[in-house]
Every structure is written in C-alpha cells, then in structure tokens.
Design a protein around this motif. Structure first.
Motif, PDB file in Angstrom:
ATOM      1  N   ILE A  32      39.738  10.255  21.262  1.00 52.99           N
ATOM      2  CA  ILE A  32      39.478   9.950  22.669  1.00 52.99           C
ATOM      3  C   ILE A  32      40.809   9.645  23.361  1.00 52.99           C
ATOM      4  O   ILE A  32      41.596   8.841  22.863  1.00 52.99           O
ATOM      5  N   PRO A  33      41.064  10.290  24.517  1.00 55.16           N
ATOM      6  CA  PRO A  33      42.318  10.025  25.237  1.00 55.16           C
ATOM      7  C   PRO A  33      42.309   8.635  25.876  1.00 55.16           C
ATOM      8  O   PRO A  33      41.248   8.045  26.097  1.00 55.16           O
ATOM      9  N   GLN A  34      43.487   8.134  26.193  1.00 59.71           N
ATOM     10  CA  GLN A  34      43.606   6.857  26.912  1.00 59.71           C
ATOM     11  C   GLN A  34      43.431   7.060  28.416  1.00 59.71           C
ATOM     12  O   GLN A  34      42.955   6.172  29.115  1.00 59.71           O
ATOM     13  N   THR A  35      43.885   8.211  28.919  1.00 57.33           N
ATOM     14  CA  THR A  35      43.888   8.495  30.352  1.00 57.33           C
ATOM     15  C   THR A  35      43.351   9.900  30.580  1.00 57.33           C
ATOM     16  O   THR A  35      43.717  10.826  29.860  1.00 57.33           O
ATOM     17  N   ILE A  36      42.511  10.032  31.590  1.00 58.88           N
ATOM     18  CA  ILE A  36      42.027  11.344  32.007  1.00 58.88           C
ATOM     19  C   ILE A  36      42.557  11.604  33.410  1.00 58.88           C
ATOM     20  O   ILE A  36      42.418  10.757  34.297  1.00 58.88           O
ATOM     21  N   VAL A  37      43.176  12.773  33.596  1.00 57.31           N
ATOM     22  CA  VAL A  37      43.705  13.172  34.895  1.00 57.31           C
ATOM     23  C   VAL A  37      42.929  14.395  35.362  1.00 57.31           C
ATOM     24  O   VAL A  37      42.894  15.410  34.662  1.00 57.31           O
ATOM     25  N   GLY A  38      42.323  14.291  36.529  1.00 59.35           N
ATOM     26  CA  GLY A  38      41.604  15.412  37.113  1.00 59.35           C
ATOM     27  C   GLY A  38      42.437  16.073  38.190  1.00 59.35           C
ATOM     28  O   GLY A  38      43.106  15.392  38.976  1.00 59.35           O
ATOM     29  N   ILE A  39      42.404  17.404  38.220  1.00 60.23           N
ATOM     30  CA  ILE A  39      43.108  18.143  39.265  1.00 60.23           C
ATOM     31  C   ILE A  39      42.180  18.224  40.474  1.00 60.23           C
ATOM     32  O   ILE A  39      41.057  18.733  40.381  1.00 60.23           O
ATOM     33  N   LEU A  40      42.666  17.676  41.594  1.00 64.59           N
ATOM     34  CA  LEU A  40      41.874  17.666  42.826  1.00 64.59           C
ATOM     35  C   LEU A  40      41.738  19.075  43.374  1.00 64.59           C
ATOM     36  O   LEU A  40      42.666  19.864  43.292  1.00 64.59           O
ATOM     37  N   ARG A  41      40.617  19.409  43.883  1.00 65.11           N
ATOM     38  CA  ARG A  41      39.422  18.638  44.078  1.00 65.11           C
ATOM     39  C   ARG A  41      38.413  18.880  42.973  1.00 65.11           C
ATOM     40  O   ARG A  41      37.827  17.937  42.448  1.00 65.11           O
ATOM     41  N   GLN A  53      31.355   9.930  29.622  1.00 63.16           N
ATOM     42  CA  GLN A  53      30.861  10.296  28.286  1.00 63.16           C
ATOM     43  C   GLN A  53      31.770   9.798  27.176  1.00 63.16           C
ATOM     44  O   GLN A  53      31.296   9.513  26.079  1.00 63.16           O
ATOM     45  N   LEU A  54      33.060   9.703  27.451  1.00 68.60           N
ATOM     46  CA  LEU A  54      34.025   9.248  26.445  1.00 68.60           C
ATOM     47  C   LEU A  54      34.353   7.767  26.570  1.00 68.60           C
ATOM     48  O   LEU A  54      35.130   7.238  25.775  1.00 68.60           O
ATOM     49  N   ASP A  55      33.799   7.106  27.573  1.00 65.74           N
ATOM     50  CA  ASP A  55      34.056   5.687  27.851  1.00 65.74           C
ATOM     51  C   ASP A  55      35.549   5.426  28.081  1.00 65.74           C
ATOM     52  O   ASP A  55      36.138   4.499  27.520  1.00 65.74           O
ATOM     53  N   VAL A  56      36.146   6.278  28.911  1.00 68.56           N
ATOM     54  CA  VAL A  56      37.546   6.130  29.307  1.00 68.56           C
ATOM     55  C   VAL A  56      37.575   5.586  30.730  1.00 68.56           C
ATOM     56  O   VAL A  56      37.014   6.189  31.633  1.00 68.56           O
ATOM     57  N   ARG A  57      38.214   4.447  30.929  1.00 62.26           N
ATOM     58  CA  ARG A  57      38.228   3.817  32.250  1.00 62.26           C
ATOM     59  C   ARG A  57      39.439   4.210  33.092  1.00 62.26           C
ATOM     60  O   ARG A  57      39.424   4.051  34.296  1.00 62.26           O
ATOM     61  N   ASP A  58      40.488   4.701  32.457  1.00 61.90           N
ATOM     62  CA  ASP A  58      41.700   5.072  33.187  1.00 61.90           C
ATOM     63  C   ASP A  58      41.590   6.539  33.618  1.00 61.90           C
ATOM     64  O   ASP A  58      41.881   7.450  32.842  1.00 61.90           O
ATOM     65  N   VAL A  59      41.150   6.745  34.863  1.00 67.38           N
ATOM     66  CA  VAL A  59      40.970   8.081  35.426  1.00 67.38           C
ATOM     67  C   VAL A  59      41.883   8.205  36.637  1.00 67.38           C
ATOM     68  O   VAL A  59      41.864   7.355  37.528  1.00 67.38           O
ATOM     69  N   ARG A  60      42.670   9.263  36.655  1.00 67.03           N
ATOM     70  CA  ARG A  60      43.622   9.476  37.747  1.00 67.03           C
ATOM     71  C   ARG A  60      43.442  10.867  38.326  1.00 67.03           C
ATOM     72  O   ARG A  60      42.816  11.723  37.717  1.00 67.03           O
ATOM     73  N   ALA A  61      44.019  11.060  39.503  1.00 74.24           N
ATOM     74  CA  ALA A  61      43.900  12.347  40.194  1.00 74.24           C
ATOM     75  C   ALA A  61      45.283  12.868  40.554  1.00 74.24           C
ATOM     76  O   ALA A  61      46.203  12.094  40.825  1.00 74.24           O
ATOM     77  N   VAL A  62      45.386  14.198  40.554  1.00 73.33           N
ATOM     78  CA  VAL A  62      46.605  14.842  41.015  1.00 73.33           C
ATOM     79  C   VAL A  62      46.180  16.068  41.812  1.00 73.33           C
ATOM     80  O   VAL A  62      45.240  16.767  41.441  1.00 73.33           O
ATOM     81  N   GLU A  63      46.859  16.288  42.927  1.00 71.44           N
ATOM     82  CA  GLU A  63      46.543  17.450  43.748  1.00 71.44           C
ATOM     83  C   GLU A  63      47.595  18.525  43.538  1.00 71.44           C
ATOM     84  O   GLU A  63      48.728  18.396  43.964  1.00 71.44           O
ATOM     85  N   VAL A  64      47.178  19.574  42.843  1.00 69.47           N
ATOM     86  CA  VAL A  64      48.009  20.751  42.611  1.00 69.47           C
ATOM     87  C   VAL A  64      47.103  21.938  42.883  1.00 69.47           C
ATOM     88  O   VAL A  64      46.031  22.048  42.290  1.00 69.47           O
ATOM     89  N   THR A  65      47.523  22.806  43.782  1.00 71.49           N
ATOM     90  CA  THR A  65      46.649  23.917  44.139  1.00 71.49           C
ATOM     91  C   THR A  65      47.436  25.176  44.474  1.00 71.49           C
ATOM     92  O   THR A  65      48.581  25.098  44.900  1.00 71.49           O
ATOM     93  N   ARG A  66      46.784  26.298  44.278  1.00 73.75           N
ATOM     94  CA  ARG A  66      47.311  27.592  44.724  1.00 73.75           C
ATOM     95  C   ARG A  66      46.432  28.172  45.817  1.00 73.75           C
ATOM     96  O   ARG A  66      46.878  29.009  46.577  1.00 73.75           O
ATOM     97  N   THR A  67      45.162  27.795  45.856  1.00 68.45           N
ATOM     98  CA  THR A  67      44.263  28.380  46.845  1.00 68.45           C
ATOM     99  C   THR A  67      44.515  27.771  48.216  1.00 68.45           C
ATOM    100  O   THR A  67      44.743  26.574  48.356  1.00 68.45           O
ATOM    101  N   LEU A  68      44.451  28.616  49.235  1.00 65.62           N
ATOM    102  CA  LEU A  68      44.723  28.179  50.601  1.00 65.62           C
ATOM    103  C   LEU A  68      43.453  27.824  51.365  1.00 65.62           C
ATOM    104  O   LEU A  68      43.519  27.270  52.458  1.00 65.62           O
ATOM    105  N   SER A  69      42.270  28.148  50.792  1.00 63.61           N
ATOM    106  CA  SER A  69      40.985  27.769  51.387  1.00 63.61           C
ATOM    107  C   SER A  69      39.952  27.733  50.274  1.00 63.61           C
ATOM    108  O   SER A  69      40.259  28.010  49.120  1.00 63.61           O
ATOM    109  N   ASP A  70      38.699  27.413  50.624  1.00 62.50           N
ATOM    110  CA  ASP A  70      37.646  27.286  49.620  1.00 62.50           C
ATOM    111  C   ASP A  70      36.781  28.526  49.474  1.00 62.50           C
ATOM    112  O   ASP A  70      35.853  28.539  48.691  1.00 62.50           O
ATOM    113  N   GLY A  71      37.049  29.579  50.203  1.00 62.73           N
ATOM    114  CA  GLY A  71      36.194  30.766  50.165  1.00 62.73           C
ATOM    115  C   GLY A  71      36.308  31.545  48.872  1.00 62.73           C
ATOM    116  O   GLY A  71      37.276  31.419  48.127  1.00 62.73           O
ATOM    117  N   ILE A  72      35.304  32.372  48.620  1.00 58.37           N
ATOM    118  CA  ILE A  72      35.326  33.258  47.463  1.00 58.37           C
ATOM    119  C   ILE A  72      36.503  34.203  47.609  1.00 58.37           C
ATOM    120  O   ILE A  72      36.751  34.748  48.675  1.00 58.37           O
TER     121      ILE A  72
END
Length: 164
Positions: A32-41, A53-72
């Motif tokens: 089980i990891p100590q920290t989970i980082v989610g890529i926004l959004r 599910q893993l009972d990890v309390r240290d959750v962080r976010a980072v915004e890294v993207t290539r898409t310029l909009s949300d469309g298909i």
C-alpha cells in the motif's frame, strides 16, 4: 488480473467500481502506498476511490494536461503542461501512487511521473483505469510504462462522470 482489451469504452459506475477494486487488490498485493496523487481532473476520481479502498489518507492533486477542452477527440497541446506544482507538497522518501483515469498517448502520465521522480519519492508507481492504445505514442508498450492498468481499449473512453 490482466487488463482486458475492447474497442472504445463507455464505462458505467458499476464498471468503475469493479475496475478500482481490481486495481486496489493488485496495488495492495504490491504494498500500500503512503501517498496517492491524482492527475486533475479525471484522475482524482479513481485516486480518491483507491485511497478509500486502500485506506490511504494522504491524497494529493496535480494538474498536468495536454487536452485543450473536454470534447471527444479534443485538440491537444504539443506537450503536457504543469499548473500549480506546489500542490504536490513534499514527497521526499514517500511511496507514491500516481493515478489517472485514462492514458491516451501516455505523455501526460510520463511527464507527471518525471516531475514526481524529481521530487525524490522513494518509490513511484502508476495506475490508470484505461489505456487508449489507438492513441499511444510512447516507444514502450503501455504495460511497460504503467504499473497497474484496469482496461485497454482501441478508441475513445467515456467515463460516468463526463457530460455526454
């Protein structure tokens, strides 16, 4: 469990729950990891689910993207862009799991992985719900670039939290 492969994917909430459970079991068996980082959004949704599910309390976010909009088939920038790097905080010596909802070309995940590796995490693993192999650009195959994959597909992926 090996990731199954299908044409484009329309993932339901039930599918999402099954995929995150499968990923959690594989991650747990590998420590089980100590920290989970989610890529926004989109990556924050599976990141938070995995944290519960893993009972990890240290959750962080980072915004890294290539898409310029949300469309298909949205237009992409030439390279991933990082916003607010301070959101990662101090990861020195941490066992980190980096999570995204989908890996299309693989470049956003690879770029973010390099950023976190530069913050001297002790261990860094990656997990995605889905790899869109039709868009994959990295020289290595997805299974060599990503530690945990729930689903492989050959087309656009629609998640239950996205506007249809």
């Amino acid at each position: 469990m090996a990731a199954e492969t299908q044409l484009g994917a329309d993932i339901s909430w039930t599918d999402f729950a099954e995929f995150t459970q499968q990923l959690a079991e594989r991650i747990r068996s590998d420590r089980i990891p100590q920290t989970i980082v989610g890529i926004l959004r989109g990556g924050m949704i599976p990141a938070v689910a995995l944290a519960h599910q893993l009972d990890v309390r240290d959750v962080r976010a980072v915004e890294v993207t290539r898409t310029l909009s949300d469309g298909i088939q949205a237009e992409k920038s030439s390279a991933p862009r990082l916003r607010n790097p301070a959101s990662l905080g101090n990861l020195v010596g941490r066992d980190v799991l980096l999570v995204d909802d989908v890996a299309g070309s693989g470049t956003t995940l690879a770029h973010t992985r390099r950023i976190i590796a530069g913050l001297t995490a002790a261990r860094l693993r990656t997990a995605v719900l889905c790899v869109n192999q039709a868009n994959w650009l990295l020289p290595q195959q997805p299974q060599a670039a990503i530690d945990y994959i729930a689903l492989r597909c050959e087309g656009w992926v629609i998640f239950p939290w996205e506007t249809r």
